[in-house]
Design a protein around this motif. Sequence first.
Motif, PDB file in Angstrom:
ATOM      1  N   PHE A   1       0.849  -1.190   0.000  1.00  0.00           N
ATOM      2  CA  PHE A   1       0.000   0.000   0.000  1.00  0.00           C
ATOM      3  C   PHE A   1       0.887   1.243   0.000  1.00  0.00           C
ATOM      4  O   PHE A   1       1.881   1.299   0.750  1.00  0.00           O
ATOM      5  N   PRO A   2       0.571   2.244  -0.818  1.00  0.00           N
ATOM      6  CA  PRO A   2      -0.613   2.395  -1.675  1.00  0.00           C
ATOM      7  C   PRO A   2      -0.392   2.063  -3.152  1.00  0.00           C
ATOM      8  O   PRO A   2      -1.292   2.266  -3.956  1.00  0.00           O
ATOM      9  N   ALA A   3       0.820   1.613  -3.543  1.00  0.00           N
ATOM     10  CA  ALA A   3       1.120   1.449  -4.972  1.00  0.00           C
ATOM     11  C   ALA A   3       0.233   0.398  -5.621  1.00  0.00           C
ATOM     12  O   ALA A   3      -0.191   0.561  -6.767  1.00  0.00           O
ATOM     13  N   ASP A   4      -0.055  -0.706  -4.906  1.00  0.00           N
ATOM     14  CA  ASP A   4      -0.818  -1.817  -5.477  1.00  0.00           C
ATOM     15  C   ASP A   4      -2.303  -1.751  -5.126  1.00  0.00           C
ATOM     16  O   ASP A   4      -3.015  -2.745  -5.282  1.00  0.00           O
ATOM     17  N   TYR A   5      -2.772  -0.606  -4.644  1.00  0.00           N
ATOM     18  CA  TYR A   5      -4.183  -0.428  -4.280  1.00  0.00           C
ATOM     19  C   TYR A   5      -4.749   0.726  -5.105  1.00  0.00           C
ATOM     20  O   TYR A   5      -5.079   1.795  -4.582  1.00  0.00           O
ATOM     21  N   ALA A   6      -4.867   0.505  -6.412  1.00  0.00           N
ATOM     22  CA  ALA A   6      -5.311   1.578  -7.305  1.00  0.00           C
ATOM     23  C   ALA A   6      -6.765   1.973  -7.069  1.00  0.00           C
ATOM     24  O   ALA A   6      -7.184   3.051  -7.519  1.00  0.00           O
ATOM     25  N   TRP A   7      -7.551   1.140  -6.408  1.00  0.00           N
ATOM     26  CA  TRP A   7      -8.982   1.411  -6.211  1.00  0.00           C
ATOM     27  C   TRP A   7      -9.258   2.246  -4.957  1.00  0.00           C
ATOM     28  O   TRP A   7     -10.414   2.479  -4.612  1.00  0.00           O
ATOM     29  N   THR A   8      -8.235   2.684  -4.236  1.00  0.00           N
ATOM     30  CA  THR A   8      -8.408   3.530  -3.068  1.00  0.00           C
ATOM     31  C   THR A   8      -8.001   4.953  -3.401  1.00  0.00           C
ATOM     32  O   THR A   8      -7.325   5.217  -4.396  1.00  0.00           O
ATOM     33  N   ASP A   9      -8.426   5.895  -2.539  1.00  0.00           N
ATOM     34  CA  ASP A   9      -8.046   7.293  -2.764  1.00  0.00           C
ATOM     35  C   ASP A   9      -6.542   7.476  -2.671  1.00  0.00           C
ATOM     36  O   ASP A   9      -5.945   8.214  -3.467  1.00  0.00           O
TER      37      ASP A   9
ATOM     38  N   GLY B   1      -4.271   5.170  -3.219  1.00  0.00           N
ATOM     39  CA  GLY B   1      -3.669   4.539  -4.388  1.00  0.00           C
ATOM     40  C   GLY B   1      -3.818   5.371  -5.649  1.00  0.00           C
ATOM     41  O   GLY B   1      -2.902   5.432  -6.482  1.00  0.00           O
ATOM     42  N   ALA B   2      -4.968   6.034  -5.804  1.00  0.00           N
ATOM     43  CA  ALA B   2      -5.162   6.901  -6.963  1.00  0.00           C
ATOM     44  C   ALA B   2      -4.218   8.093  -6.920  1.00  0.00           C
ATOM     45  O   ALA B   2      -3.643   8.489  -7.948  1.00  0.00           O
ATOM     46  N   GLN B   3      -4.027   8.676  -5.729  1.00  0.00           N
ATOM     47  CA  GLN B   3      -3.110   9.802  -5.619  1.00  0.00           C
ATOM     48  C   GLN B   3      -1.668   9.364  -5.867  1.00  0.00           C
ATOM     49  O   GLN B   3      -0.880  10.091  -6.485  1.00  0.00           O
ATOM     50  N   TRP B   4      -1.307   8.171  -5.394  1.00  0.00           N
ATOM     51  CA  TRP B   4       0.034   7.648  -5.665  1.00  0.00           C
ATOM     52  C   TRP B   4       0.248   7.470  -7.168  1.00  0.00           C
ATOM     53  O   TRP B   4       1.317   7.782  -7.691  1.00  0.00           O
ATOM     54  N   GLU B   5      -0.755   6.964  -7.864  1.00  0.00           N
ATOM     55  CA  GLU B   5      -0.634   6.766  -9.312  1.00  0.00           C
ATOM     56  C   GLU B   5      -0.461   8.107 -10.028  1.00  0.00           C
ATOM     57  O   GLU B   5       0.360   8.226 -10.944  1.00  0.00           O
ATOM     58  N   LEU B   6      -1.198   9.132  -9.611  1.00  0.00           N
ATOM     59  CA  LEU B   6      -1.050  10.435 -10.244  1.00  0.00           C
ATOM     60  C   LEU B   6       0.332  11.032  -9.987  1.00  0.00           C
ATOM     61  O   LEU B   6       0.947  11.641 -10.876  1.00  0.00           O
ATOM     62  N   ASP B   7       0.847  10.858  -8.765  1.00  0.00           N
ATOM     63  CA  ASP B   7       2.187  11.360  -8.467  1.00  0.00           C
ATOM     64  C   ASP B   7       3.246  10.617  -9.266  1.00  0.00           C
ATOM     65  O   ASP B   7       4.218  11.218  -9.746  1.00  0.00           O
ATOM     66  N   GLN B   8       3.080   9.306  -9.419  1.00  0.00           N
ATOM     67  CA  GLN B   8       4.041   8.541 -10.204  1.00  0.00           C
ATOM     68  C   GLN B   8       3.974   8.910 -11.675  1.00  0.00           C
ATOM     69  O   GLN B   8       4.998   8.926 -12.368  1.00  0.00           O
ATOM     70  N   ARG B   9       2.788   9.211 -12.173  1.00  0.00           N
ATOM     71  CA  ARG B   9       2.681   9.668 -13.563  1.00  0.00           C
ATOM     72  C   ARG B   9       3.465  10.962 -13.770  1.00  0.00           C
ATOM     73  O   ARG B   9       4.197  11.111 -14.764  1.00  0.00           O
TER      74      ARG B   9
ATOM     75  N   GLY C   1       7.953  -4.338 -15.620  1.00  0.00           N
ATOM     76  CA  GLY C   1       7.943  -3.334 -14.577  1.00  0.00           C
ATOM     77  C   GLY C   1       6.590  -2.680 -14.440  1.00  0.00           C
ATOM     78  O   GLY C   1       5.599  -3.087 -15.088  1.00  0.00           O
ATOM     79  N   PRO C   2       6.506  -1.642 -13.620  1.00  0.00           N
ATOM     80  CA  PRO C   2       5.236  -0.926 -13.476  1.00  0.00           C
ATOM     81  C   PRO C   2       4.750  -0.366 -14.806  1.00  0.00           C
ATOM     82  O   PRO C   2       5.542  -0.068 -15.707  1.00  0.00           O
ATOM     83  N   CYS C   3       3.459  -0.231 -14.943  1.00  0.00           N
ATOM     84  CA  CYS C   3       2.766   0.259 -16.149  1.00  0.00           C
ATOM     85  C   CYS C   3       2.766  -0.750 -17.279  1.00  0.00           C
ATOM     86  O   CYS C   3       2.368  -0.414 -18.409  1.00  0.00           O
TER      87      CYS C   3
ATOM     88  N   SER D   1       8.217 -11.810 -11.899  1.00  0.00           N
ATOM     89  CA  SER D   1       6.858 -11.838 -11.357  1.00  0.00           C
ATOM     90  C   SER D   1       6.375 -10.402 -11.211  1.00  0.00           C
ATOM     91  O   SER D   1       7.140  -9.452 -11.389  1.00  0.00           O
ATOM     92  N   ALA D   2       5.113 -10.251 -10.884  1.00  0.00           N
ATOM     93  CA  ALA D   2       4.524  -8.919 -10.811  1.00  0.00           C
ATOM     94  C   ALA D   2       3.262  -8.967  -9.968  1.00  0.00           C
ATOM     95  O   ALA D   2       2.695 -10.035  -9.701  1.00  0.00           O
ATOM     96  N   ILE D   3       2.844  -7.781  -9.537  1.00  0.00           N
ATOM     97  CA  ILE D   3       1.566  -7.563  -8.863  1.00  0.00           C
ATOM     98  C   ILE D   3       0.785  -6.585  -9.720  1.00  0.00           C
ATOM     99  O   ILE D   3       1.312  -5.540 -10.134  1.00  0.00           O
ATOM    100  N   GLY D   4      -0.461  -6.912 -10.022  1.00  0.00           N
ATOM    101  CA  GLY D   4      -1.260  -6.051 -10.882  1.00  0.00           C
ATOM    102  C   GLY D   4      -2.728  -6.122 -10.562  1.00  0.00           C
ATOM    103  O   GLY D   4      -3.163  -6.786  -9.599  1.00  0.00           O
ATOM    104  N   SER D   5      -3.511  -5.451 -11.373  1.00  0.00           N
ATOM    105  CA  SER D   5      -4.962  -5.422 -11.226  1.00  0.00           C
ATOM    106  C   SER D   5      -5.590  -5.694 -12.581  1.00  0.00           C
ATOM    107  O   SER D   5      -5.099  -5.213 -13.614  1.00  0.00           O
TER     108      SER D   5
END
Length: 914
Positions: free
Chosen positions: A597-605, A607-615, A741-743, A872-876
Motif C-alpha cells: 500500500f498504496p502502490a498496489d491499491y489503485a482502487w483507493t483514494d 492509491g489513486a493519488q500515488w498513481e497520479l504522483d508517479q505519472r 515493470g510498473p505500467c 513476477s509482478a503484482i497487478g490489477s
Amino acid sequence: MPPKPSGGPSGPANKRQKTGDANSKPNGRSDNFNANNQKRSRLVAARTIPAQPAHAALKDGELDLQAFVAAHEFEIRSLEQSMATSKASASTRAFQQVPRDLRRRTASHNPKRVPRRLRTRARREMAEDNTPTVEARSRRPRTTRAQIRAETSRRLRILATRKQKKRLEQAKAAGKDPSAVQDPGVVGRTPRPKIRRDALNDPPKPAPKYRKRQISKTWLPTHLWHAKRARMTEPSNPLWRFAIPLTPNEKIYRPTHRAQGHRGAVLWDMTYMSTIGVFGNPAGLERVLRRIGVSADSCWNARGADWRKGTRSWTGNLSRDTSQSRRQICPATILWNPSSTEPESDTPQRSVQRQVMIRIHPAAFLEVFRELLRLSKMENPRVFIEDLRFEIGSIEVTGPASTETLMGVLTPYSGPQGEINKHARLFQSLKGLTNPASLPVNSVLGFSIQDPRLRHPPRRIEWPDDEQAEMSLLDTISKWPAHEELKPHDIYDRNLRHKASCLPSQKAINRRKSATAPGKFLAPTSLDPPIPIALLATRKGIGGQAQGTWTLLAPWKCILPLWYSLVHVPLTSGGNPRFAGLDEQMQVAFERGASWFPADYAWTDAGAQWELDQRARRKRDWEKRPKSKRPEWQSLDLGAGRKGEVGDGLACDWEFLFGLARPGALQASPQGESQDDADAMDVDEPSPAPEVEPHATSLHLLRHVSKATYNTLLSPDASPCSIPNAVINVRITIAGRGTVGPCARIYRLPTSPVTVPASSEVEVPLSIPHPDATPPTLPHDLRAQWLTRLHSPPSSQPKSTAASLAAFLDVDARKQLLAQDLTTQPADPDWPGAAHPNQRSIGGCHPLVPDAADLIGFVTSGSFNLSLGRGSAIGSLALDKILPGVRGDPQGGHVCIVRDAGQNVGWVARWEVI
C-alpha cells in the motif's frame, strides 16, 4: 574573481610550508620531495621479505635437516612479520578509515571527526603534513547574520554566568549550601503533551537548531542517524509529510533478499505509520468498527474472542459508504486493550470502557480519521477518538534472526518484588524461534522493558541447539498461554507513556557507567522508568513458509534508544541486523507476493493519488532524456500494421481501459496528498466526510472485488457482476524468461478459436496463413502460438538450419554456410525479418501481442523475483473482461500475456487472485 594573495594567512602557500636553506626550492618543495622519498623508502623496506640463502641449509655440501627446518621457520616468520608491517605502513590516512556506510566528508582538518581509536594517528599525520586544525566553534562566522547571532549568544552566556554568580553569593550570605542552589528555569520535567479528543494533534516541537527544517514536514526519531547512512526524501518534497529514508547508501538489494529470508534480520523505522485511539463502551465500539469495515462474523462471534480479549490483532481492509457502494480506504491493524476483569452481569453496560488502537498508513490517515469522527458522533453514549501519531512509534524486524535481535535488546522490567509480567516470560521462552510466522496468527504481547542504554552494547544471545530446548519451544507455541494472567497493556496509558518518555540523559548514563566495573551492566534505579511496549507477530506471503515479521510498538521518544541498540546486536549468524528504507520495504513485500500500500491499491483514494504522483514523476524523467534515448509512443511498432502505444505509456491507464474521463481537477501534489488535504494537518477540527466523492478524478471510480466475491462469481449459475469498473488484485508469475515493470500491459489470450493443422502435432509453427486474411490482421493461430510458448519456454526453441548442419561439417564448410546464411536475402515476404504489413512475429521468435480489445489490466509492481528465480509482478485486472474466459476455460482463463510499456515483446504468464 581575483586570486587570493599567496602571502595571506588563509592562502594555500602557507599549508605544508617549511623553511629551508638558501639552496632549497621555493615553497618548500625540496623538503616535500625528501619527505616523500623517506615515506617511499619506509614502504619498500616494510614490504621487503628477508630470506636466508640456500647454502644455509647445507653442511659440508650435504643437506642438514635441522638447518633446513630452521631456515624455513625463519622465512615463515619473516613473511608474517612483513605482512603485518606492510599493512601498518599502508599509504591510507586515518581520515580514510571512516566506515563506508557513513555518508559524510572525511573532514581532514578536524581529528575529532574520526573514530577515537584513530585520533592519535590523525593528529600525528596532521603534524607531519603541517595541516591547519580548524574547529567549528572557533571559526569566525562568515555572514553578518551569523556574526550577530554569535555575538548575541556570547552576551547571553555572560549574563547567565553573572546571574548564577550573584545567586551563589546571595546563598552564601544567607548561610545556605551553594551546591543546593539551582536555576529555577530548569527544575522539573517536560510537561505532558496535550492529546485532544476528536481533533488532530500537533507534532512534537523540535529543537530550535532544527526547527526551520521541519516547517513543512516532521522528522522521525531516528532522522539524524538515517541522514548519514541513507538517501532521504527531498527536503522540499517530503512523503506523507514525513522525511522518510528511501534506501541505504550501500548496495543492499541482494543482501536484503538474503537477510529477510535466509540469514540475518532487517530493520525499519516505521514511526511514520499513523495510530488512532478509540475508546468508549464495547457496544458503541463494535458498531463503529462494523461500519468502518470490520464486519466479518468471525470477529464478533466465539472465534473472535481472543481478538476482543487483546491477545490477537486484526488485519484487514477498512471501507466506508459512498453514494454508489462501499469503497475501500486502506489496510489496517486493530488491537484491543485487554481488560483486567470480566464485567459482572449486574454492571451497567454504559459504564464499561474499552480501548482500541488502529494502525494505518499515513497516506490514508485523514480519510480514516474523518470517517471515524463522523461515526463516533452518531453514538450515544459517545465514543471518542484520539490522534496518537506522535505518541506511539514502531519498528519492524523481519528475518530468521528477528527474534534473536529483539531478545538482545528487550530486557523485561521487574517489579518491586522482582516479579515479571506473564507476557514478558512468554517472550523470553521463545529462544530458538527463527520464524515469527510459526506463532499463532497475529499474536500480541504487551509488557514493560528496561532502558536499553543500561545494557549497551548488547551481547550475543546464547541460542539453544539441544533437542530438549526445541521440544520446549514447540510445546510453548502449541499451548501459547497468552490469555493467562492477562492485564491491561501499559502502552495504552498516556501517563505511563509520558513517564517513559522522560528518560535520563545520555550524559547521566555515561557518568553511571564510568563509576561501575568494566563490562558490567547498569542496574535500573528509580530514575529509570519502565518503557511500555507491544509486540505483534504477523505473517504475509505465499504459502505457510513465508517469513514472519515482528512489529515493536513503543512511545515516540523511546524509539531512538531502542534503535541504537537494535542495530548493534551481534547475531549468531555473523554481523549485525541490516537497516532498510522504503524501497526495501516494497522489495520484501514483492518477493513475498504481497500487495504494498498504496502502490498496489489503485482502487483507493491513496492509491489513486500515488498513481497520479508517479505519472508526474515518470513524465518529468521522460522529458529530461534526449529524444534519442527515450521511447516515442506514437512510433511503437506492435506488428501487423499497428502503430503506437496502447493508452498512455507513462501510466496505468485505467481511463483508457474503462473508457473514463482523464483526470483534470486533481493534480499531482508534491507532498503525495491531494490539494484538499494539503493544509488539513494545520486544523484542529477536521470537517466531516462529504456526501460526494472527495476528488474529481475518474480513478476514484474503480471498485475492488475481494477474492471471496470473485470465487462466488465463478459459478455458472451466478449472476453477472453488477459493480461498475470492478477490478481484482492478482499475483502474476512469468512462465519463462523475461521481466516486466510498473505500467506494463496485461492481455488475455486472443479469443479466436485455436486452429492447429494436423501436420503440426509436435510443434505449432510461428505463423499459419489464414486463407481469408487480408492485411493488416493478426494471425488466426495467435492463441495457439502463445499456448505453445507456455509449455515450451524460449530457451528450447528449435535451432536454425545452419546451426543444425554445422555439427556435421568441417571448419571451411561451416564458414561458407554461415556466410551464405548471413548474406542471402529472403524470398518469402512473410519472412519474420521482412517489413510486411501482415507481420506475424517479432524478431522471428516472439509472437505478436494481442490487440487492444484483449487488454485486461496493468502491472503496478514488477521485477525479477529473487525468491522465485524468475520474473513476477503484482497487478490489477478488469473483472468484466476476465470472467467469461475463466468460466469457459478455467485453465486457459488464468493465462495472460504481459508486455512492458514502450516494448513490442510480450511474455506469457499465469495469474492468481490475491
